[in-house]
Design a protein around this motif. Sequence first.
Motif, PDB file in Angstrom:
ATOM      1  N   UNK A   1      25.542 -16.163 -15.690  1.00 44.06           N
ATOM      2  CA  UNK A   1      25.589 -16.492 -17.207  1.00 44.06           C
ATOM      3  C   UNK A   1      25.921 -17.849 -17.148  1.00 44.06           C
ATOM      4  N   UNK A   2      25.401 -18.555 -18.157  1.00 39.12           N
ATOM      5  CA  UNK A   2      25.427 -20.127 -18.228  1.00 39.12           C
ATOM      6  C   UNK A   2      27.002 -20.469 -18.911  1.00 39.12           C
ATOM      7  N   UNK A   3      27.642 -21.234 -18.130  1.00 36.68           N
ATOM      8  CA  UNK A   3      29.020 -21.367 -18.577  1.00 36.68           C
ATOM      9  C   UNK A   3      29.007 -22.927 -19.435  1.00 36.68           C
ATOM     10  N   UNK A   4      28.133 -23.821 -18.894  1.00 32.89           N
ATOM     11  CA  UNK A   4      28.132 -25.113 -19.545  1.00 32.89           C
ATOM     12  C   UNK A   4      26.643 -25.503 -19.952  1.00 32.89           C
ATOM     13  N   UNK A   5      26.184 -25.871 -20.912  1.00 29.73           N
ATOM     14  CA  UNK A   5      24.851 -26.270 -21.250  1.00 29.73           C
ATOM     15  C   UNK A   5      24.665 -27.646 -22.090  1.00 29.73           C
ATOM     16  N   UNK A   6      24.212 -28.831 -21.433  1.00 37.17           N
ATOM     17  CA  UNK A   6      24.114 -29.979 -22.237  1.00 37.17           C
ATOM     18  C   UNK A   6      22.380 -30.177 -22.599  1.00 37.17           C
ATOM     19  N   UNK A   7      22.383 -30.215 -23.783  1.00 39.37           N
ATOM     20  CA  UNK A   7      21.145 -30.503 -24.431  1.00 39.37           C
ATOM     21  C   UNK A   7      20.407 -31.641 -25.257  1.00 39.37           C
ATOM     22  N   UNK A   8      19.731 -32.520 -24.793  1.00 39.58           N
ATOM     23  CA  UNK A   8      19.344 -33.544 -25.302  1.00 39.58           C
ATOM     24  C   UNK A   8      20.296 -34.769 -25.638  1.00 39.58           C
TER      25      UNK A   8
ATOM     26  N   UNK B   1      30.447 -43.033 -27.192  1.00 37.62           N
ATOM     27  CA  UNK B   1      29.848 -42.696 -28.486  1.00 37.62           C
ATOM     28  C   UNK B   1      28.463 -41.819 -28.426  1.00 37.62           C
ATOM     29  N   UNK B   2      28.436 -40.558 -28.905  1.00 35.36           N
ATOM     30  CA  UNK B   2      27.570 -39.576 -28.547  1.00 35.36           C
ATOM     31  C   UNK B   2      26.391 -39.599 -29.957  1.00 35.36           C
ATOM     32  N   UNK B   3      25.327 -40.059 -29.671  1.00 33.94           N
ATOM     33  CA  UNK B   3      24.534 -40.139 -31.085  1.00 33.94           C
ATOM     34  C   UNK B   3      23.582 -39.059 -31.240  1.00 33.94           C
ATOM     35  N   UNK B   4      23.459 -38.094 -30.109  1.00 31.27           N
ATOM     36  CA  UNK B   4      22.576 -36.976 -30.292  1.00 31.27           C
ATOM     37  C   UNK B   4      22.634 -35.859 -29.212  1.00 31.27           C
ATOM     38  N   UNK B   5      22.304 -34.734 -29.384  1.00 31.59           N
ATOM     39  CA  UNK B   5      22.538 -33.525 -28.555  1.00 31.59           C
ATOM     40  C   UNK B   5      23.793 -32.855 -28.757  1.00 31.59           C
ATOM     41  N   UNK B   6      23.896 -31.695 -27.922  1.00 36.79           N
ATOM     42  CA  UNK B   6      24.999 -30.674 -27.774  1.00 36.79           C
ATOM     43  C   UNK B   6      25.347 -30.366 -26.389  1.00 36.79           C
ATOM     44  N   UNK B   7      26.576 -30.197 -26.545  1.00 37.13           N
ATOM     45  CA  UNK B   7      27.367 -30.106 -25.058  1.00 37.13           C
ATOM     46  C   UNK B   7      27.933 -28.553 -25.414  1.00 37.13           C
ATOM     47  N   UNK B   8      27.522 -27.482 -25.024  1.00 43.23           N
ATOM     48  CA  UNK B   8      28.120 -26.191 -25.224  1.00 43.23           C
ATOM     49  C   UNK B   8      28.958 -25.429 -24.004  1.00 43.23           C
ATOM     50  N   UNK B   9      29.970 -25.018 -24.056  1.00 42.17           N
ATOM     51  CA  UNK B   9      30.675 -24.487 -23.133  1.00 42.17           C
ATOM     52  C   UNK B   9      31.304 -23.071 -23.660  1.00 42.17           C
ATOM     53  N   UNK B  10      30.716 -21.709 -23.127  1.00 43.59           N
ATOM     54  CA  UNK B  10      31.254 -20.800 -23.527  1.00 43.59           C
ATOM     55  C   UNK B  10      30.951 -20.453 -25.244  1.00 43.59           C
ATOM     56  N   UNK B  11      29.780 -20.844 -25.536  1.00 41.46           N
ATOM     57  CA  UNK B  11      29.304 -21.016 -27.009  1.00 41.46           C
ATOM     58  C   UNK B  11      30.292 -21.934 -28.035  1.00 41.46           C
TER      59      UNK B  11
ATOM     60  N   UNK C   1      42.375 -26.607 -23.236  1.00 44.65           N
ATOM     61  CA  UNK C   1      42.960 -25.232 -23.615  1.00 44.65           C
ATOM     62  C   UNK C   1      41.443 -23.990 -23.320  1.00 44.65           C
ATOM     63  N   UNK C   2      40.335 -24.659 -23.498  1.00 47.90           N
ATOM     64  CA  UNK C   2      39.078 -23.778 -23.449  1.00 47.90           C
ATOM     65  C   UNK C   2      38.816 -23.374 -22.075  1.00 47.90           C
ATOM     66  N   UNK C   3      39.534 -24.222 -21.108  1.00 45.52           N
ATOM     67  CA  UNK C   3      39.157 -23.894 -19.575  1.00 45.52           C
ATOM     68  C   UNK C   3      38.378 -24.844 -18.641  1.00 45.52           C
ATOM     69  N   UNK C   4      38.619 -26.347 -19.303  1.00 44.61           N
ATOM     70  CA  UNK C   4      37.759 -27.139 -18.533  1.00 44.61           C
ATOM     71  C   UNK C   4      39.003 -28.236 -18.132  1.00 44.61           C
ATOM     72  N   UNK C   5      38.664 -28.640 -16.827  1.00 51.78           N
ATOM     73  CA  UNK C   5      39.694 -29.797 -16.176  1.00 51.78           C
ATOM     74  C   UNK C   5      39.059 -30.823 -15.734  1.00 51.78           C
ATOM     75  N   UNK C   6      39.503 -31.927 -15.755  1.00 55.82           N
ATOM     76  CA  UNK C   6      38.923 -33.092 -15.229  1.00 55.82           C
ATOM     77  C   UNK C   6      39.514 -33.799 -14.262  1.00 55.82           C
ATOM     78  N   UNK C   7      38.991 -34.433 -13.344  1.00 59.63           N
ATOM     79  CA  UNK C   7      39.837 -35.085 -12.414  1.00 59.63           C
ATOM     80  C   UNK C   7      38.891 -36.633 -12.307  1.00 59.63           C
TER      81      UNK C   7
END
Length: 235
Positions: free
Chosen positions: A1-8, A56-66, A79-85
């Motif tokens: 199942x897709x967890x993260x999708x970046x589009x355009x 600055x994001x000028x176009x596209x989508x970043x979807x994580x668990x919908x 809180x959605x479940x993403x951690x960044x190091x």
Amino acid sequence: MTLLAIDGLEAGYETGQVLFDVDLEIAEGEIVSLLGRNGAGKTTTMRSIVGADMPHVSAGTITFREQNLLERRSHEIAELGLSYVPEARRCFPRLTVTENIHVAATAVNDPLPESDMFEVFPELDEIRDRQAKNLSGGQQQMVAIARALVANPDLMLLDEPCEGLAPMIVRQVESAIQRINDERDVTVLMVEQNVAAAMAIADRHYILEEGHLVDEVTTERLRADDELRQAYLGV
Ligand code: ATP
């Protein structure tokens, strides 16, 4: 199942656009690396996902668990479940290892037990009362990863986890990343300059060149294709 999708995805800074039409997909359970030369836009991709030091994001989508991450603030994304190091492996220098982990755990609603971190990172157990500023680079990286893990993420983003570390320590960090993927079901997206380290642990690789995604390859293909590595990664 897709967890993260970046589009355009198109993103950049006041100084100019950095990312051009970037598409990327990560399935649950994978370890994926994002490769590319200096300035290719790897860190900007990571920052766009987590909303840190916001490009600055000028176009596209970043979807994580919908969920559309571009509509969320950084703390909501955690809180959605993403951690960044981030690259600089930020720990609090005057706090001990235990305290550093504790501070990270108290920042989220549903952390893992703090004591679990010493099972996942046995290297940290014997130095738990030491201040972070007195640790080696490799030990600080372990603390930074433990701080991200205690937040109980489904997806962990690691920016150059092996940068500046001695080869033996690189192997320890690699093995820690593999353990959290295997044993704790954490999906991983890592940025690397160190192609060997990326090939050692990632299943798939995206290659960025001047802000464009130029290829998406398996480790087998990347290992076998000298021309590809030479053309885009210079190794
Ligand atoms: P590196 O390994 O050098 O970090 P990278 O692939 O991660 O490379 P980015 O850090 O995303 O690349 O940088 C891409 C481009 O964006 C570079 O030209 C960089 O100078 C520029 N850049 C990065 N951060 C900022 C910022 N905060 N403001 C303006 N420009 C930036």
